[in-house]
Design an enzyme around this catalytic site. Sequence first.
Site, PDB file in Angstrom:
ATOM      1  N   GLU A  31       0.690  -1.177  -0.081  1.00  0.00           N
ATOM      2  CA  GLU A  31      -0.057  -0.039   0.000  1.00  0.00           C
ATOM      3  C   GLU A  31       0.816   1.345  -0.004  1.00  0.00           C
ATOM      4  OE1 GLU A  31      -2.843  -0.234   3.179  1.00  0.00           O
ATOM      5  OE2 GLU A  31      -3.559  -2.262   2.626  1.00  0.00           O
ATOM      6  N   ASN A  39       1.301   3.609   2.074  1.00  0.00           N
ATOM      7  CA  ASN A  39       2.185   3.770   3.227  1.00  0.00           C
ATOM      8  C   ASN A  39       2.595   2.816   3.913  1.00  0.00           C
ATOM      9  OD1 ASN A  39       1.520   6.800   3.286  1.00  0.00           O
ATOM     10  ND2 ASN A  39      -0.509   6.416   3.960  1.00  0.00           N
ATOM     11  N   GLY A  65       4.977  -0.188   2.509  1.00  0.00           N
ATOM     12  CA  GLY A  65       5.744  -1.038   1.494  1.00  0.00           C
ATOM     13  C   GLY A  65       6.373  -2.326   2.251  1.00  0.00           C
ATOM     14  N   GLN A  72      28.747   1.026 -19.584  1.00  0.00           N
ATOM     15  CA  GLN A  72      30.049   1.736 -19.583  1.00  0.00           C
ATOM     16  C   GLN A  72      30.929   0.940 -20.895  1.00  0.00           C
ATOM     17  OE1 GLN A  72      30.376   4.022 -17.549  1.00  0.00           O
ATOM     18  NE2 GLN A  72      32.577   4.945 -18.065  1.00  0.00           N
ATOM     19  N   GLU A  84       9.380  -7.220  -4.166  1.00  0.00           N
ATOM     20  CA  GLU A  84       9.314  -8.306  -3.410  1.00  0.00           C
ATOM     21  C   GLU A  84      10.281  -8.403  -2.329  1.00  0.00           C
ATOM     22  OE1 GLU A  84       8.261 -12.395  -4.984  1.00  0.00           O
ATOM     23  OE2 GLU A  84       7.669 -11.565  -7.020  1.00  0.00           O
TER      24      GLU A  84
END
Length: 379
Positions: A127, A129, A131, A336, A363
Amino acid sequence: MDFSYNENQKMINEMIEDFGKREILPNVKLWDDDQIFPVEVFKKLGNLGLMGVLVPENYGGAGFSYLEYVTAIESLSILDPSIGLSMAAHNSLCTGHILQFGNEEQKQKWLPKLSTAEWIGAWGLTEHNTGSDAAGMNTTAVKEGSEWVLNGTKNFITHGISADIMVVIARNGEKGDSRGMTAFVVEKGVEGFFSGKKEDKLGMRASETSEVIFQNCRIPEDNILGEIGEGFVQSMKVLDGGRISIAALSLGIAKGAYSAALKYSKEREQFGKKISQFQAIAFKLADMHTEIEASELLIYQAVNKKILGLPMTKEGSMAKYYSSEIAVKVANDAVQILGGYGYIKDFPVERYYRDSKLCTIGEGTSEIQKLVISKQILS
């Protein structure tokens, strides 16, 4: 230990290479530029058995093991990491959750449609707020009669718009209570179940990500997976296996970037010789190759424990942590090596570079993986 492909792995790798040449590679740039989620490609992958890799044949799946599963993710991710990500999310999260915790009736009802990609699956834990702090979720489930009423918003949901079915974790108890959350299956078209904002992302742009909103969404009790209050604990178990899939995704990205850089280094000339003959480039390629092999070893260690049914929380986190960080490093080194061309969209390393960063976040961030690993070794 023999690390060579078994016959099933060889078959899957060859099948994906052939499929990719026809259905994926010609469209990669368009999908990435325009953020197109190619649903039709996943329907075709379903026909190949790749959307139900781990699902037993009696539920319409391929019935393969994690060996074949990580091979499929890796092979797809070399071609297009977005396709590998969506295939993994469908298999590991939504389908995997139902396979692991659904009852027989639920498996018979939903797994055949998911295994063939007749239905695309989504999974909702994160959500706005909450994680890493998933236990602090705000989405609630309140029982009313024989139904449960869901209210709240999930975000960063893979297939949040196109999914036909979603496994969602909602809070039926107090915030922070790991036994106060429950897993529900929600089918598309249910009243009060909406898609929200589609995210405009740095990478993985052909894998759809959006909000999902629940407004007085009524779910029958028959759609609960497992027992009431088990949702968070189930999710952590689902993520144990899901971390292996993200590690395999990372490995595919690293291999794709390395292959492109190696090829370029053998073709590009500066100061009268191929740039691969310069020690600075040769040593960079040596590091990339070594890191990829180390990543592969960690992944197959976790896979072996998973197949044997042994505890693999630490091994899965180590594989996910190391492989994702190496994908970023290898992609960066590939850019690079290509120099200015590495910064241009006409060359694939630019896309590998953008796509790789998601692997260190999705995840479970790298920081969360280190937390998991440290807890395992200090317990």
